[in-house]
Design a protein around this motif. Structure first.
Motif, PDB file in Angstrom:
ATOM      1  N   SER A   1     -10.177   0.507   8.095  1.00  0.00           N
ATOM      2  CA  SER A   1     -10.933  -0.926   8.149  1.00  0.00           C
ATOM      3  C   SER A   1     -11.913  -0.922   9.021  1.00  0.00           C
ATOM      4  CB  SER A   1     -10.135  -1.994   8.667  1.00  0.00           C
ATOM      5  OG  SER A   1      -8.893  -2.142   7.666  1.00  0.00           O
ATOM      6  N   VAL A   2     -11.868   0.086  10.262  1.00  0.00           N
ATOM      7  CA  VAL A   2     -13.005   0.324  11.223  1.00  0.00           C
ATOM      8  C   VAL A   2     -14.234   0.963  10.717  1.00  0.00           C
ATOM      9  CG1 VAL A   2     -13.480   1.426  13.394  1.00  0.00           C
ATOM     10  CG2 VAL A   2     -11.326   0.226  13.101  1.00  0.00           C
ATOM     11  N   LEU A   3     -13.659   2.105   9.928  1.00  0.00           N
ATOM     12  CA  LEU A   3     -14.670   2.867   9.144  1.00  0.00           C
ATOM     13  C   LEU A   3     -15.602   2.329   8.396  1.00  0.00           C
ATOM     14  CD1 LEU A   3     -12.677   6.132   8.082  1.00  0.00           C
ATOM     15  CD2 LEU A   3     -14.902   6.256   9.414  1.00  0.00           C
ATOM     16  N   LEU A   4     -14.957   1.156   7.463  1.00  0.00           N
ATOM     17  CA  LEU A   4     -15.700   0.438   6.495  1.00  0.00           C
ATOM     18  C   LEU A   4     -16.528  -0.733   7.375  1.00  0.00           C
ATOM     19  CD1 LEU A   4     -13.198  -0.341   3.869  1.00  0.00           C
ATOM     20  CD2 LEU A   4     -15.061   0.964   3.829  1.00  0.00           C
ATOM     21  N   LEU A   5     -16.062  -1.140   8.319  1.00  0.00           N
ATOM     22  CA  LEU A   5     -17.051  -2.234   9.091  1.00  0.00           C
ATOM     23  C   LEU A   5     -18.086  -1.424   9.863  1.00  0.00           C
ATOM     24  CD1 LEU A   5     -14.111  -4.121  10.839  1.00  0.00           C
ATOM     25  CD2 LEU A   5     -15.696  -4.965   9.305  1.00  0.00           C
ATOM     26  N   ILE A   6     -17.950  -0.244  10.351  1.00  0.00           N
ATOM     27  CA  ILE A   6     -19.022   0.362  10.912  1.00  0.00           C
ATOM     28  C   ILE A   6     -20.080   0.858   9.947  1.00  0.00           C
ATOM     29  CG2 ILE A   6     -19.646   2.451  12.212  1.00  0.00           C
ATOM     30  CD1 ILE A   6     -16.827   2.352  13.644  1.00  0.00           C
TER      31      ILE A   6
ATOM     32  N   LEU B   1       0.795  -1.107  -0.028  1.00  0.00           N
ATOM     33  CA  LEU B   1      -0.067  -0.007  -0.119  1.00  0.00           C
ATOM     34  C   LEU B   1       0.880   1.209  -0.184  1.00  0.00           C
ATOM     35  CD1 LEU B   1      -2.453  -1.035   2.719  1.00  0.00           C
ATOM     36  CD2 LEU B   1      -3.062  -0.797   0.247  1.00  0.00           C
ATOM     37  N   PRO B   2       0.415   2.346  -0.532  1.00  0.00           N
ATOM     38  CA  PRO B   2       0.942   3.558  -0.501  1.00  0.00           C
ATOM     39  C   PRO B   2       1.032   3.879   0.888  1.00  0.00           C
ATOM     40  CG  PRO B   2      -0.824   3.758  -2.154  1.00  0.00           C
ATOM     41  CD  PRO B   2      -0.733   2.550  -1.387  1.00  0.00           C
ATOM     42  N   PRO B   3       2.466   4.778   1.354  1.00  0.00           N
ATOM     43  CA  PRO B   3       2.442   4.917   2.750  1.00  0.00           C
ATOM     44  C   PRO B   3       1.408   5.672   3.389  1.00  0.00           C
ATOM     45  CG  PRO B   3       4.643   5.493   1.360  1.00  0.00           C
ATOM     46  CD  PRO B   3       3.491   5.093   0.390  1.00  0.00           C
ATOM     47  N   GLY B   4       1.065   6.595   2.731  1.00  0.00           N
ATOM     48  CA  GLY B   4      -0.099   7.584   3.487  1.00  0.00           C
ATOM     49  C   GLY B   4      -1.077   6.611   3.744  1.00  0.00           C
ATOM     50  N   VAL B   5      -1.624   5.542   2.840  1.00  0.00           N
ATOM     51  CA  VAL B   5      -2.719   4.706   2.950  1.00  0.00           C
ATOM     52  C   VAL B   5      -2.270   3.379   3.893  1.00  0.00           C
ATOM     53  CG1 VAL B   5      -4.297   2.973   1.736  1.00  0.00           C
ATOM     54  CG2 VAL B   5      -3.599   5.087   0.695  1.00  0.00           C
ATOM     55  N   ALA B   6      -1.057   3.079   4.014  1.00  0.00           N
ATOM     56  CA  ALA B   6      -0.718   2.072   4.893  1.00  0.00           C
ATOM     57  C   ALA B   6      -0.844   2.406   6.124  1.00  0.00           C
ATOM     58  CB  ALA B   6       0.629   1.631   4.467  1.00  0.00           C
ATOM     59  N   ARG B   7      -0.423   3.694   6.666  1.00  0.00           N
ATOM     60  CA  ARG B   7      -0.565   4.096   7.947  1.00  0.00           C
ATOM     61  C   ARG B   7      -1.968   4.115   8.451  1.00  0.00           C
ATOM     62  NH1 ARG B   7       2.464   9.511  10.171  1.00  0.00           N
ATOM     63  NH2 ARG B   7       1.692   9.434  12.272  1.00  0.00           N
ATOM     64  N   HIS B   8      -2.779   4.249   7.765  1.00  0.00           N
ATOM     65  CA  HIS B   8      -4.119   4.207   8.301  1.00  0.00           C
ATOM     66  C   HIS B   8      -5.142   3.354   7.928  1.00  0.00           C
ATOM     67  CE1 HIS B   8      -2.831   8.459   9.451  1.00  0.00           C
ATOM     68  NE2 HIS B   8      -2.780   8.541   8.284  1.00  0.00           N
ATOM     69  N   VAL B   9      -4.370   2.235   7.410  1.00  0.00           N
ATOM     70  CA  VAL B   9      -5.430   1.034   6.788  1.00  0.00           C
ATOM     71  C   VAL B   9      -6.271   0.516   8.061  1.00  0.00           C
ATOM     72  CG1 VAL B   9      -3.652  -0.789   7.296  1.00  0.00           C
ATOM     73  CG2 VAL B   9      -5.435  -1.172   5.542  1.00  0.00           C
ATOM     74  N   GLY B  10      -5.771   0.382   9.409  1.00  0.00           N
ATOM     75  CA  GLY B  10      -6.711   0.036  10.163  1.00  0.00           C
ATOM     76  C   GLY B  10      -7.520   0.682  10.483  1.00  0.00           C
TER      77      GLY B  10
END
Length: 324
Positions: free
Chosen positions: A27-32, A15-24
């Motif tokens: 994921s929480v946003l998508l799950l909610i 993943l791009p660095p900016g995305v990789a840092r916030h992938v968690g």
């Protein structure tokens, strides 16, 4: 193993660095969002999504300024109170006959001046930012109540173009303004000398001073910018509500802003932070509040949910700082 590492191991992609840092956080946003959409038919409707975007717009503007300030190792607990005073000032000036946009300029200048005073107390008198700005917040909250005299002050259809207007036929003006502010602060953080100075000051203030960075001037400007954006948030509040009311803004708004910035991964000790993370933090808090409302869960649990998310984010933030 981080979520980004797990993704790379399973898929062979990075993943791009900016995305990789916030992938968690993503994921929480998508799950909610997925859970709420499966349990509420209203969630994915246009009116609800527009409503959520308008609710988080003010938080995003204040959080943008706080993100830049916290990367420099500062903190400002008076932003919500500055917004409260600003929205009261705009309403009272308009009620008194002043042109609506002149009233807005007065409020923005006032917010900037308050930010400068906070910065001066912190830098010149070496008062801890937490103490200085919390005291300022208490004073300003009282000033806002005095200005309104305990009553709501209507502005009629003034500032309707900002509070209720739309661009491109569907996007609320408030949301467009919040996006522009976030983009501007993001560019300032990443591609300007001022932004790089903020990171350097937050990383090691003594080293930054020895390297020739104007630490005092930079801090004053950071606090002034935070005050300006807080005042802009106050203008957005009164435009959206059509009136200034006691209790609007203040410490509850400020705590939400701090929570969003910390959840987004900005270091509590300075030297690290991204506006992308802050925006995701703002969206997460807005999504949680909206989901609890749609699922008809007791509002008391909203504070519990936000506090829990903030606690987890603070722990993760601290552990990341130790590893760094």
């Amino acid at each position: 193993m981080s979520a980004a590492s797990a993704f790379r191991d399973r898929t062979g992609l990075s993943l791009p660095p900016g995305v990789a840092r916030h992938v968690g956080l993503l994921s929480v946003l998508l799950l909610i969002g997925l859970f709420t959409s499966l349990n509420s038919e209203v969630f994915l409707t246009t009116p609800n999504l527009v409503n959520v975007s308008q609710q988080v717009a003010v938080v995003a503007v204040l959080a943008a300024g706080l993100t830049l300030l916290m990367t420099a190792g500062g903190i400002d607990f008076s932003l919500g109170a500055i917004a409260a005073v600003s929205h009261a000032v705009v309403a009272k000036l308009i009620q008194g006959g002043m042109d609506e946009w002149a009233a807005v300029l007065v409020a923005l200048a006032l917010g900037t001046a308050i930010g400068l005073v906070n910065g001066g107390v912190v830098t010149v008198f070496s008062v801890a930012p937490f103490v200085a700005t919390l005291a300022s917040s208490t004073i300003l909250t009282g000033v806002a109540l005095l200005l309104l005299d305990g009553m709501s002050v209507s502005i009629g259809d003034h500032l309707a173009v900002l509070g209720f207007g739309e661009l491109f036929g569907a996007i609320p003006s408030l949301v467009v303004l919040a996006v522009l502010v976030c983009l501007a602060v993001g560019v300032l953080m990443r591609w300007s000398a001022f932004g790089r100075n903020a990171f350097a000051i937050g990383g090691n203030e003594s080293a930054a001073r020895l390297s020739g960075i104007p630490v005092v001037r930079s801090k004053l400007l950071l606090y002034a910018l935070g005050g300006f954006l807080a005042a802009l948030g106050g203008v957005m509040l009164v435009a959206r509500l059509g009136a200034a009311s006691p209790g609007t803004g203040g410490l509850p708004l400020e705590l939400t802003v701090v929570a969003a910035v910390v959840i987004g991964g900005t270091s509590l000790h300075g030297g690290s932070g991204t506006l992308v993370g802050t925006v995701l933090g703002v969206l997460l808090l807005g999504l949680v509040a909206n989901s609890l409302n749609l699922l008809q869960i007791d509002p008391v649990y909203q504070d519990i949910a936000v506090g829990t998310v903030l606690m987890i984010a603070a722990i993760v933030n601290h552990q990341r700082g130790r590893r760094t």
